[in-house]
Design an enzyme around this catalytic site. Sequence first.
Site, PDB file in Angstrom:
ATOM      1  N   ASP A   1       0.817  -1.211   0.000  1.00  0.00           N
ATOM      2  CA  ASP A   1       0.000   0.000   0.000  1.00  0.00           C
ATOM      3  C   ASP A   1       0.850   1.259   0.000  1.00  0.00           C
ATOM      4  O   ASP A   1       1.995   1.264   0.447  1.00  0.00           O
ATOM      5  CB  ASP A   1      -0.976   0.010   1.181  1.00  0.00           C
ATOM      6  CG  ASP A   1      -0.281  -0.026   2.538  1.00  0.00           C
ATOM      7  OD1 ASP A   1       0.618  -0.872   2.710  1.00  0.00           O
ATOM      8  OD2 ASP A   1      -0.629   0.785   3.419  1.00  0.00           O
TER       9      ASP A   1
ATOM     10  N   GLU B   1      -0.039  -0.799   5.874  1.00  0.00           N
ATOM     11  CA  GLU B   1       1.046  -0.331   6.727  1.00  0.00           C
ATOM     12  C   GLU B   1       0.980   1.180   6.870  1.00  0.00           C
ATOM     13  O   GLU B   1       1.326   1.721   7.916  1.00  0.00           O
ATOM     14  CB  GLU B   1       2.400  -0.738   6.136  1.00  0.00           C
ATOM     15  CG  GLU B   1       3.581  -0.551   7.087  1.00  0.00           C
ATOM     16  CD  GLU B   1       4.235   0.838   7.009  1.00  0.00           C
ATOM     17  OE1 GLU B   1       5.136   1.105   7.829  1.00  0.00           O
ATOM     18  OE2 GLU B   1       3.849   1.642   6.133  1.00  0.00           O
TER      19      GLU B   1
END
Length: 366
Positions: free
Chosen positions: A68, A127
């Site tokens: 991400d 994250e």
Amino acid sequence: MTVIELFQKLLRFKSITPDDDKAFDFIEEYLGNEWTCINIDKEDTKNRFYYKKFNNNPQHLCFAGHIDVVPVGEGWDVDPFAADIIDGVITARGTQDMKSGVAAYLYACKHAKNFDGTLSILMTSDEEGEGTYGTIKALEHLKEIDFIPQYAVVAEPTCEEVFGDAIKVGRRGSINGYITIKGKQGHAAYPEKCINPVHNFAEILPKIAAHNLDDGDEYFAPSKMVITDIRGGMQVTNVTPPNLKLMFNVRNSTNTKREDVEKFIHKNLEGLDYEFKTTQGSFPFVTNKESKVVRAMETSISKVLGVTTKHSTAGGTSDARYFGAFGIEAIEFGVINDTIHSVGERTTVKEVEGLTDVYVDLIKNF
């Protein structure tokens, strides 16, 4: 597919937290049937654990990271998901943080011919967000099935000025504090009838602001009290405030605990009427400099890049802290960190190829 072609492919996935944009489907296809995939999806977060056992040696080295990226923002000179190469530079969201590292270890692991034990890859789609259902949940599952790795390399960008100049051997924790100093609102013309929390706190502020809670050590700078917000009053000049609210943050080393921070605040606020609470979003960890993974990474960086690397614990937090909490000897190594999360995030072809070569050497000689 070269590692740069792989890198460009990953950058073109619009994988803004927590959406992987089907990047994990591609990664599973890329690694092929020789790699086993375990899906550890939780809520809206996708977690993947890929592994390959080369022999029955219990040695287990894991590469870790996240697919991400943060939102794009405005003001880019190029399409942030085009991933075009211009004069040896790729400008795109996620180049440094951290699809460069992901591309490098995927390529190195896929092409590894031999390893004395098990190689694995742990990845999450969350994250950059809260991380509540990300790497921590994947590690909890691995513990349940007795498959926790001994060593981990997290591919966050770590270098400062020259590629190869720093690896992270630990990270500071993060403690947040919230204080409300209570007073009695009144007319500014009659201060004797008021209890002014600003006045009462004024002499205390210099005692806590920027105070070092410890002296630091060879791994960590001192844990410092950083005041992040102070506010009170009604935005008028003739009414004293009923209370004063403060917030602070301490990026703490292993030498200072949450309880130490609370004791320090209570001592300095003695005699005042106040409310106080703390939260801790992450905990500090450090991997011993004599650890096999530290020494092996130093050797590979020196051999491949001709650079003597240093040990660092600077910066914010990363998912490496979760590995440390599970007793895994974890380090971080990736490209230069100077444009992460910014408009125009970029890295170079040379760095990505160099990072891949370091990982290849690490695997080969671990």
